[in-house]
Design an enzyme around this catalytic site. Structure first.
Site, PDB file in Angstrom:
ATOM      1  CD  GLN A   1       8.955  -7.648  -9.037  1.00 21.45           C
ATOM      2  OE1 GLN A   1       8.575  -7.735  -9.631  1.00 21.45           O
ATOM      3  NE2 GLN A   1       8.496  -7.787  -7.806  1.00 21.45           N
TER       4      GLN A   1
ATOM      5  CG  ASP B   1       4.156  -6.717 -11.598  1.00 21.09           C
ATOM      6  OD1 ASP B   1       4.516  -6.745 -11.249  1.00 21.09           O
ATOM      7  OD2 ASP B   1       5.669  -6.793 -12.117  1.00 21.09           O
TER       8      ASP B   1
ATOM      9  CG  HIS C   1       8.639  -3.106  -7.385  1.00 17.63           C
ATOM     10  ND1 HIS C   1       7.481  -2.314  -7.582  1.00 17.63           N
ATOM     11  CD2 HIS C   1       8.038  -4.288  -8.126  1.00 17.63           C
ATOM     12  CE1 HIS C   1       7.121  -2.156  -8.090  1.00 17.63           C
ATOM     13  NE2 HIS C   1       7.430  -3.586  -8.518  1.00 17.63           N
TER      14      HIS C   1
ATOM     15  CG  HIS D   1     -29.606 -20.887  22.918  1.00 17.90           C
ATOM     16  ND1 HIS D   1     -28.930 -20.188  23.873  1.00 17.90           N
ATOM     17  CD2 HIS D   1     -29.273 -21.081  21.833  1.00 17.90           C
ATOM     18  CE1 HIS D   1     -28.568 -19.568  23.421  1.00 17.90           C
ATOM     19  NE2 HIS D   1     -27.909 -19.871  22.683  1.00 17.90           N
TER      20      HIS D   1
ATOM     21  CD  GLU E   1       4.592  -9.380  -3.783  1.00 15.83           C
ATOM     22  OE1 GLU E   1       3.330  -7.903  -4.630  1.00 15.83           O
ATOM     23  OE2 GLU E   1       5.520  -9.037  -3.493  1.00 15.83           O
ATOM     24  CG  HIS E   2       5.511 -11.421  -7.406  1.00 17.04           C
ATOM     25  ND1 HIS E   2       6.122 -10.384  -6.729  1.00 17.04           N
ATOM     26  CD2 HIS E   2       4.786 -11.153  -7.955  1.00 17.04           C
ATOM     27  CE1 HIS E   2       5.382  -9.307  -6.707  1.00 17.04           C
ATOM     28  NE2 HIS E   2       4.557  -9.608  -8.063  1.00 17.04           N
TER      29      HIS E   2
END
Length: 440
Positions: A270, A373, A273, A432, A339-340
């Site tokens: 990771q 992924d 990235h 109404h 996230e993961h």
């Protein structure tokens, strides 16, 4: 290389825990100030502005903003057979999972003659952004396009930055992946200007693009840098967005049974990235922490993107967090909302069922994030920055809307008319109630 945070023997509130945990700092507000003029320029000048911005930010002035059909076909012809086979298998698996996500219509008879139905309708047109900076992401094309296709979206457009080495066209593997998926509307436009083009549409130059270059979309999805996130924030409300995606994150909950080599490899995977990528290990084992640190040193030295990985692991967003036991570890990862999230412990499946905040959960030593992924079948466009506390990853649900259909007959309306009038009067909205009374 990587910081240690020792939470053993400490009882912390959720607020205190969040203050202790590492997190990347991303200033979307500041980026939005830089992005606003870009969006205004694209709205005002269309294709001419897009070409000027490509020359400024990407170092190339595309002749074709929309990738010609022959270039799409040529990219597929040039695609490495092994890469093509991998992409085709990914498409099959992702499509199988996302087909199961389609929500079902339903109808409820509230009372005799009174029915409420709910229909799920796909949006008309979707714009899918695919980054092209530090890396290229054909896998993101698959994740975005397949989810939209399985939702029933009729019109799909993909946009990705022009590449100087490709004569102003996007990365050829990205373009080839579009061809594999049957997407023929592809643009060589990147960054915040791509989001502006998708949200507002863009007029073309008559001699190069035709009167209209790109029609507006209803939803913009796909990951990107802080400027893409800022642009999505600024157009939200004009179009729907999936999320303001931040730097990628992995958290690993591990005990002494975990393999330090696996853990270190996954943290590095990771970190490659982005220099802002977050790699977090939460563990009950001091011995594992030490072993992972040693493995990281060797692995980082040998990895291709050594400088980027070193920056990410040494940053304030990454850490090894020591906890007393797995209960405390579970509390930490739920507060973090990664996230993961990988779980490499004894009884990993049972622990996974108790996780309340994560974009995606990877259970056991044979389910690394890298699997998700590419080839797991799950979607890899996931909430970052703690957004997993309230948001989901990309899926069919990102491209559909629930529309309720109400159908009452005269007797069914008459049966509740007096109660509608009572509520309308209580709210100070007598017209109404009168709209109901007028029917009788």
């Amino acid at each position: 290389m990587i910081t240690r945070i020792d939470l053993r023997g400490r009882v912390l509130s959720r607020r205190e825990l969040l203050e202790e945990l590492p997190r990347a700092e991303v200033d979307v507000e500041h980026a939005a100030e830089a992005v606003a003029p870009i969006i205004a320029g694209v709205r005002a000048r269309g294709a001419a502005e897009l070409r000027d911005l490509a020359e400024r930010f990407d170092g190339v002035r595309p002749r074709h903003l929309r990738v010609p059909a022959e270039a799409v076909a040529a990219a597929l012809d040039r695609l490495d057979p092994l890469v093509r086979a991998a992409l085709e298998e990914t498409i099959v698996r992702v499509r199988r999972v996302h087909a199961a996500q389609r929500p079902q219509d339903f109808a409820v008879e509230v009372a005799p003659g009174a029915t409420v139905r709910q229909r799920w309708l796909p949006v008309r047109r979707v714009g899918l952004y695919v980054p092209g900076g530090l890396a290229v992401y054909p896998s993101s094309v698959v994740m975005n396009v397949v989810a939209a296709q399985e939702a029933g979206v009729g019109s799909l457009v993909v946009t990705s930055p022009p590449q100087k080495d490709e004569g102003g066209l996007p990365d050829p593997v990205v373009v080839a992946t579009c061809a594999l998926l049957g997407v023929d509307e592809v643009y060589a436009v990147g960054g915040a200007q791509a989001v502006a083009m998708l949200a507002y549409g863009a007029a073309g130059s008559q001699e190069e693009d035709g009167a209209t270059l790109c029609e507006p979309v209803d939803v913009v999805t796909g990951p990107g840098n802080v400027y893409v996130a800022a642009a999505k924030r600024l157009v939200r409300g004009v179009v729907g967005i999936d999320a303001e995606a931040g730097p990628t994150e992995i958290a690993i909950l591990a005990d002494g049974t975990a393999d330090a080599t696996h853990v270190a490899a996954d943290l590095v995977s990771q970190a490659e990235h982005d220099p802002l990528a977050a790699s977090v290990l939460v563990t009950t084992s001091v011995e594992l922490a030490g072993a992972v640190e040693a493995k990281l040193a060797a692995r980082v030295e040998a990895t291709r993107h050594r400088e980027r990985v070193t920056t990410a692991l040494a940053g304030s967003q990454s850490a090894i967090v020591l906890v007393d036991d797995l209960e405390a570890g579970l509390e930490v990862v739920n507060a973090y909302g990664a996230e993961h999230l990988e779980i490499q412990t004894e009884g990993a499946s049972a622990l996974a069922d108790r996780v309340t905040s994560a974009g995606a959960i990877f259970v056991g030593p044979w389910s690394p994030v890298s699997l998700g992924d590419y080839m797991a079948g799950s979607n890899h466009v996931l909430p970052t920055g703690g957004c997993a506390h309230f948001a989901s990853g990309l899926g069919v649900h990102s491209f559909v809307r629930a529309v309720q259909v109400v159908e009452y007959d005269a007797d069914a309306l008459r049966a509740v008319a007096d109660r509608i009038v009572a509520l309308a009067d209580a709210e100070g909205l007598p017209a109404h109630g009168e709209a109901v009374q007028a029917r009788f």
